[in-house]
Write a protein that holds these residues in place. Structure first.
Motif, PDB file in Angstrom:
ATOM      1  N   ILE B   7     -15.817  25.346 -18.393  1.00 51.35           N
ATOM      2  CA  ILE B   7     -16.010  24.251 -17.910  1.00 51.35           C
ATOM      3  C   ILE B   7     -15.438  23.968 -16.608  1.00 51.35           C
ATOM      4  N   LYS B   8     -16.090  23.433 -15.612  1.00 50.62           N
ATOM      5  CA  LYS B   8     -15.526  23.141 -14.309  1.00 50.62           C
ATOM      6  C   LYS B   8     -15.085  21.847 -14.176  1.00 50.62           C
ATOM      7  N   VAL B   9     -14.160  21.618 -13.078  1.00 49.06           N
ATOM      8  CA  VAL B   9     -13.582  20.339 -13.068  1.00 49.06           C
ATOM      9  C   VAL B   9     -14.010  19.834 -11.487  1.00 49.06           C
ATOM     10  N   ALA B  10     -14.553  18.724 -11.306  1.00 47.80           N
ATOM     11  CA  ALA B  10     -14.907  18.164 -10.285  1.00 47.80           C
ATOM     12  C   ALA B  10     -14.214  16.738  -9.958  1.00 47.80           C
ATOM     13  N   PHE B  45     -15.506  20.316  -6.293  1.00 48.72           N
ATOM     14  CA  PHE B  45     -14.871  21.101  -7.082  1.00 48.72           C
ATOM     15  C   PHE B  45     -13.229  21.012  -6.753  1.00 48.72           C
ATOM     16  N   VAL B  46     -12.358  20.835  -7.747  1.00 58.03           N
ATOM     17  CA  VAL B  46     -10.942  20.915  -7.599  1.00 58.03           C
ATOM     18  C   VAL B  46     -10.563  22.409  -7.438  1.00 58.03           C
ATOM     19  N   LEU B  47      -9.680  22.544  -6.118  1.00 55.87           N
ATOM     20  CA  LEU B  47      -8.963  24.185  -6.206  1.00 55.87           C
ATOM     21  C   LEU B  47      -8.119  24.178  -7.048  1.00 55.87           C
ATOM     22  N   ASP B  48      -7.723  25.627  -7.380  1.00 53.50           N
ATOM     23  CA  ASP B  48      -7.007  25.899  -8.506  1.00 53.50           C
ATOM     24  C   ASP B  48      -5.525  25.482  -8.288  1.00 53.50           C
ATOM     25  N   GLU B  50      -4.578  22.708  -6.501  1.00 56.32           N
ATOM     26  CA  GLU B  50      -4.686  21.177  -5.804  1.00 56.32           C
ATOM     27  C   GLU B  50      -4.421  20.117  -6.863  1.00 56.32           C
ATOM     28  N   LEU B  52      -5.405  16.488  -8.652  1.00 59.51           N
ATOM     29  CA  LEU B  52      -6.870  15.756  -8.504  1.00 59.51           C
ATOM     30  C   LEU B  52      -6.824  14.877  -7.380  1.00 59.51           C
ATOM     31  N   ILE B  89     -17.020  18.572 -15.590  1.00 60.38           N
ATOM     32  CA  ILE B  89     -16.582  17.234 -15.856  1.00 60.38           C
ATOM     33  C   ILE B  89     -16.262  16.651 -14.550  1.00 60.38           C
ATOM     34  N   VAL B  91     -13.948  13.715 -12.435  1.00 59.84           N
ATOM     35  CA  VAL B  91     -12.727  12.748 -12.532  1.00 59.84           C
ATOM     36  C   VAL B  91     -13.089  11.822 -11.423  1.00 59.84           C
TER      37      VAL B  91
END
Lengths: 226, 226
Positions: B7-10, B45-48, B50, B52, B89, B91
């Protein structure tokens, strides 16, 4: 498009319970590292094809044997260092239930599961203490604009039971006269022609929750202004 | 412990702007597939490493040239099919600003950036229409218990400007007499010995926002009950 991102997504469940006129919280004892043996919120990693809601329900069921059909999303916690293993964000959910309605049993990643009095919580793993603080704020805030928690009382209850519920959840004394006047003015409680003793004073009238009126108020927005 | 999760986090930013007595929304035109050429919320996308919050500020700055120091977390959207490429997903965060304070400019993944009137939005990519609906509900709800948006007016303003702001944000007419009485009773507006015309009727007194009283009310909880 390739996204080189290694963030993991978890869900956590803050399950509050109202029992013996005290607010409780459902916690599991961790079976695995990190924080092995420590107490934590039930939760875990989301499966690739599973919604966030399905994930939190599954983790709760697997770890504690508790099935809750609706948990409300609370907040997403994403500080880079919150998990010592790798970057993991936690989408937290919360619910308020009657503990006696469930038979709790630890399983999978949990060695034990217990209801703790909210005023006597053990030390918590990860940033779970922060998540719980956040959930308590949200719950208390919600109580001031929505009549939450009728499902936590018996079908027929004394007004003092209802007052105690609110006072406990809000963790502060309530101005009895004003509170009663305000609550009764909304028409969400029906006073019955039936009495019961609270074990101290003389018998008092029982009350019943007026569900139709409740949903009407809910749709209109509802303000206790406690 | 290995978590086989892909899953990727945006993060996405819902930036509302109040201009010319109308509510606007900041959107970008996508440069890349999917939804190439379509309008969407700024985000990515969120950097590893960083947080939110840092991610949403960075994406907003990169794509639109808008710098906002504080965005409030709205909700996390995680339906398995919301991104056609892979599981991602989002946020979502939101803010309410004065558009004239910013010089918008499209960059990185954005071909164009514009303020759209909230009542004339283009078709939106992904589930962004749903995210915007959610943000509007939250904003309107917040307005009923907190005096939001004073920063959107001039330093000195007519009471009718304030009323118009509320009426616009809530998207409904306001009972003028009750609203004025209620707002004045809170002491958050100071009536000045200075007049201005609203361009229609006779000159009316100007008002100024009483910030000290505002923060006092905010800490105590605040109920307009509109």
């Amino acid at each position: 498009m390739t996204i080189s991102q290694t963030i993991k997504v978890a869900v956590d469940a803050v399950v509050f319970g109202y029992r013996n006129q005290a607010l409780h919280l459902l916690l599991i004892q961790r079976k695995l590292q990190p924080y092995e043996g420590g107490w934590a919120l039930p939760g875990g990693f989301v499966l690739d094809n599973e919604s966030l809601e399905a994930a939190v329900q599954r983790e709760l069921r697997e770890e504690t044997n508790v099935t809750i059909n609706y948990l409300e999303q609370l907040y997403t916690f994403g500080a880079p260092e919150r998990d010592p293993r790798f970057r993991a964000i936690a989408v937290a959910y919360y619910a308020l239930v009657k503990p006696d309605a469930f038979e709790i049993a630890a399983s999978t990643d949990a060695d034990d599961v217990r209801w703790f009095d909210i005023n006597a919580l053990p030390e918590l793993a990860f940033d779970h203490a922060e998540i719980i603080r956040h959930a308590l704020r949200r719950l208390r805030n919600k109580l001031t604009y929505e009549p939450v928690g009728f499902g936590l009382l018996s079908e027929k209850f004394l007004f003092s039971d209802f007052e105690k519920l609110y006072s406990t959840l809000l963790n502060k004394p309530i101005d009895r006269r004003n509170f009663r006047k305000k609550v009764m003015s909304f028409g969400i409680l029906t006073e019955l022609d039936e009495k019961r003793s609270d074990g101290k004073g003389r018998p008092a009238n029982l009350f019943q929750f007026n569900e139709d009126q409740y949903f009407k108020m809910k749709n209109q927005g509802f303000y206790f202004e406690l």
